[in-house]
Design a protein around this motif. Sequence first.
Motif, short mmCIF file in Angstrom:
data_model
loop_
_atom_site.label_atom_id
_atom_site.label_comp_id
_atom_site.label_asym_id
_atom_site.label_seq_id
_atom_site.Cartn_x
_atom_site.Cartn_y
_atom_site.Cartn_z
N VAL A 587 -2.44 10.00 5.35
CA VAL A 587 -3.42 10.84 5.21
C VAL A 587 -3.06 11.66 3.90
O VAL A 587 -3.76 11.65 2.96
CB VAL A 587 -3.77 11.90 6.20
CG1 VAL A 587 -4.71 13.11 5.65
CG2 VAL A 587 -4.32 11.03 7.37
N HIS A 588 -1.78 12.05 3.93
CA HIS A 588 -1.05 12.95 2.71
C HIS A 588 -1.51 11.79 1.28
O HIS A 588 -1.80 12.24 0.38
CB HIS A 588 0.14 13.32 2.87
CG HIS A 588 0.94 13.97 1.87
ND1 HIS A 588 0.36 15.25 1.41
CD2 HIS A 588 1.71 13.53 0.87
CE1 HIS A 588 1.22 15.42 0.25
NE2 HIS A 588 1.87 14.65 -0.02
N ALA A 589 -1.03 10.71 1.50
CA ALA A 589 -1.12 9.72 0.49
C ALA A 589 -2.43 9.42 0.30
O ALA A 589 -2.69 9.29 -1.00
CB ALA A 589 -0.30 8.45 1.04
N CYS A 590 -3.37 9.35 0.81
CA CYS A 590 -4.77 9.34 0.38
C CYS A 590 -5.37 10.41 -0.36
O CYS A 590 -5.72 10.20 -1.32
CB CYS A 590 -5.61 9.07 1.67
SG CYS A 590 -5.36 7.47 2.61
N ILE A 591 -4.73 11.67 0.28
CA ILE A 591 -5.08 12.69 -0.58
C ILE A 591 -4.69 12.86 -2.06
O ILE A 591 -5.34 13.28 -2.87
CB ILE A 591 -4.69 14.05 0.29
CG1 ILE A 591 -5.48 14.35 1.49
CG2 ILE A 591 -5.10 15.34 -0.60
CD1 ILE A 591 -4.86 15.36 2.56
N THR A 592 -3.23 12.36 -1.98
CA THR A 592 -2.73 12.41 -3.47
C THR A 592 -3.37 11.13 -4.36
O THR A 592 -3.79 11.72 -5.52
CB THR A 592 -1.09 12.13 -3.24
OG1 THR A 592 -0.62 13.09 -2.28
CG2 THR A 592 -0.49 12.30 -4.56
N ALA A 593 -3.76 10.15 -3.57
CA ALA A 593 -4.48 9.11 -4.55
C ALA A 593 -5.74 9.52 -4.86
O ALA A 593 -6.12 9.04 -6.09
CB ALA A 593 -4.40 7.81 -3.89
N LEU A 594 -6.25 10.24 -4.11
CA LEU A 594 -7.71 10.95 -4.47
C LEU A 594 -7.60 11.81 -5.70
O LEU A 594 -8.68 11.96 -6.41
CB LEU A 594 -8.50 11.32 -3.33
CG LEU A 594 -8.91 10.19 -2.45
CD1 LEU A 594 -9.53 10.92 -1.41
CD2 LEU A 594 -10.12 9.42 -2.98
N THR A 595 -6.45 12.34 -5.87
CA THR A 595 -6.45 13.23 -7.19
C THR A 595 -6.36 12.84 -8.44
O THR A 595 -6.54 13.14 -9.62
CB THR A 595 -5.29 14.20 -6.96
OG1 THR A 595 -3.96 13.25 -7.00
CG2 THR A 595 -5.21 14.96 -5.53
N GLN A 596 -6.15 11.26 -8.44
CA GLN A 596 -6.19 10.30 -9.56
C GLN A 596 -7.53 9.77 -9.75
O GLN A 596 -8.50 9.86 -9.09
CB GLN A 596 -5.06 9.37 -9.44
CG GLN A 596 -3.84 9.89 -9.08
CD GLN A 596 -2.71 8.81 -8.90
OE1 GLN A 596 -2.77 7.65 -9.48
NE2 GLN A 596 -1.74 9.09 -7.99
N GLU A 597 -7.85 9.08 -10.94
CA GLU A 597 -9.01 8.48 -11.32
C GLU A 597 -9.09 7.10 -10.35
O GLU A 597 -8.29 6.48 -10.06
CB GLU A 597 -9.09 8.28 -12.77
CG GLU A 597 -9.48 9.33 -13.57
CD GLU A 597 -9.88 8.76 -14.94
OE1 GLU A 597 -10.64 9.44 -15.69
OE2 GLU A 597 -8.75 8.35 -15.44
#
Length: 704
Positions: A587-597
């Motif tokens: 879940v944390h990795a998804c949140i981080t990835a969504l901060t990028q384009e």
Amino acid sequence: MPSTEPDHVEPEIRTEADYMETCRSSLARMREEVHTMLVTGAAQGDVGDKVNNHALRTWRVEQVEALTDLEGVPLFFGRLDLPRGDVYDTFRDVGWPSSEPDSDRVYIGRRGVSDEAGELLVIDWRAPLSRAFYEAGHADPMRVRVRRRFGFDHEGVLSAYEDEPLDGAADERGGALLAAEIERPRKGPMRDIVATIQPEQMSLVRAPLERTLCIQGAPGTGKTAVGLHRLAFLLFSERERLRKDGGVAVIGPNRSFLAYVRNVLPALGEVQVWQTTIDELVASVAVEGVDAPAAARIKGDVRMADVVRRQVWSRVATIDETLVITHEHRTWRLYPDELAEELAAVRERVIDYGSGQELLAQRFAYLVLRQIERSGDPATTSTLRKVRRHRTIARAAQRMWPTVDPAKVVFDLLTDRKILAGAAEGILSADEQDAILLATKRPRSAKAMTWTGADLALLDEAAALIEHPAKLGHIVVDEAQDLSPMQIRAIGRRVAGSCTVLGDLAQATSPSAIQDWAAALTHLGAADGQIEELTRGYRVPAQVIDYAARLLPHIAPQLRGPASFRQSADALRVTRVAAEERTAAVVHACITALTQEGSVGLIAADGAVSDFRKALTDSDLPHIVLGDDESDMDDTRLTLAPVTLAKGLEFDTVLVIEPAQIAAAEQRGLQRLYVALTRAVSNLHILHAEALPEPLTREPVLAV
């Protein structure tokens, strides 16, 4: 090259953006003109024939849809500058209007756009005169002075340009916009690559209709895009011929894949393309079961075609009795040897099984007609028809050449040991026969049978022996490496013209997958087809593809890994976490990835998807799950993908969870893992609690 100086860039970009708006206005006018013809009935013209009027109206409806200005899709992406007054002389033989244009510029776009006077404002990328945009170079500038490429922001607004002079020395500094367009992050379905097609790709796109192409392409080499753009090119250059031959189709591995590529052809102005899966193409029954790997492999084997053929034709037999036919108060007889002779004659003819009974009955009627003529009685065409309808002849033809139901043929083969043994003698071993026989109690009938996907190709084989299916002018088959020989035969039966076959043998995951492309072309009925290989990757970074390529010696040792166009030092991350912390880490990795384009793909073994779905929902992370809700693919950045549905898809960032679980889940698990690892076009992040599969640990692994 693009400039950032306001006094230079802004006026030039504004001028080009204004021209884009002029083109959009002209496209809207073109669409409105066609729409008005539909509304007023003028679309029917003065043909005066209902069939032709209907065809014309249908074409107008298609035109209205094809002329739709799609949001975020620029109408042109490039420009050619030629010497003043040279445009008409250069291009007058390949489609320029009759009057000489007062311009030395040619704009290249996704579809042709003209002004009210008929002058072309934008040239379709498929037109012959557009070739210079892709092929002109310093060695052969093709009379082009400058090639201009345009850059666009995420909303499709023109924001930059880059000029490449071709009439002087080569400039090594160019190519920034081309690279940026290739690497541009995206969300949602696949888009066209018409602005970035490379020379080796364009040569395949422009291959003539008569040629069947088989393209082996490593991940990120653009094979899917090449296949779709080839279809668009053929529809532009051979539209009427393809229409007469039955139209065109794209066959994909599943509905998730088709949803992913659905926007490519409409963006190029092609809206009347049938997109289907192999199961939908040959569907005659509902699929509710799944074969064991051994059964799927044998059912998909090309030898099953001979087994099915034997069973269909096994019903044809002689009868040892004399037919007595009464006509006009006289009696005529046909003896067993005559019946057997006629049956043999019909069998020798190359015909569909379904037409044999009628032909046999017709020949019996001719025998009676000749007896009538020899007796001196009058015999006419009417006499022949009456004799043909005689109950005795009809019953005899039915008994000797029974009507066959494809479902009953395959049902008997898969449920009756004696019938299968007779049809498969000398073809399948006893163990192979045991593998495909239904292990549970025999159903009461074919309607009660639990059919599998592999059974559909067998049913289609039987049905085609009875009556040939409708044809198509051209078929694009994507992810073809997973098709069985029997499925490929089913496609081949529907080809009136040619095919474009796309795939990667390293990504073959089905138990019955083909072993080489030459064999696939033979099963397709196109043994003379041309096999090409794309090895240069344009989307997947070298760090990602090199990591995934560690699996190649184990899954496809005959293939070489692709050379990537892109380098990115931060493209690959491998993180080991404690098992109890894995879900939270995902879940944390998804949140981080969504901060990028760009788009984010979370890929996991099928059995783990429900747990991750719950975790994403509980964390209020908007997402779609492949197989459930692809309709939201346009608007949702995060996609949760069961690994079995990930083939052919791309995401800017990919999170692969527990590679060991993916590898262990099926017979060709390493191939499935290779697919998962190569879906990333910017960043790949691997999270695992279990040890990685051994091939991935042979070289030092990046750790976080």
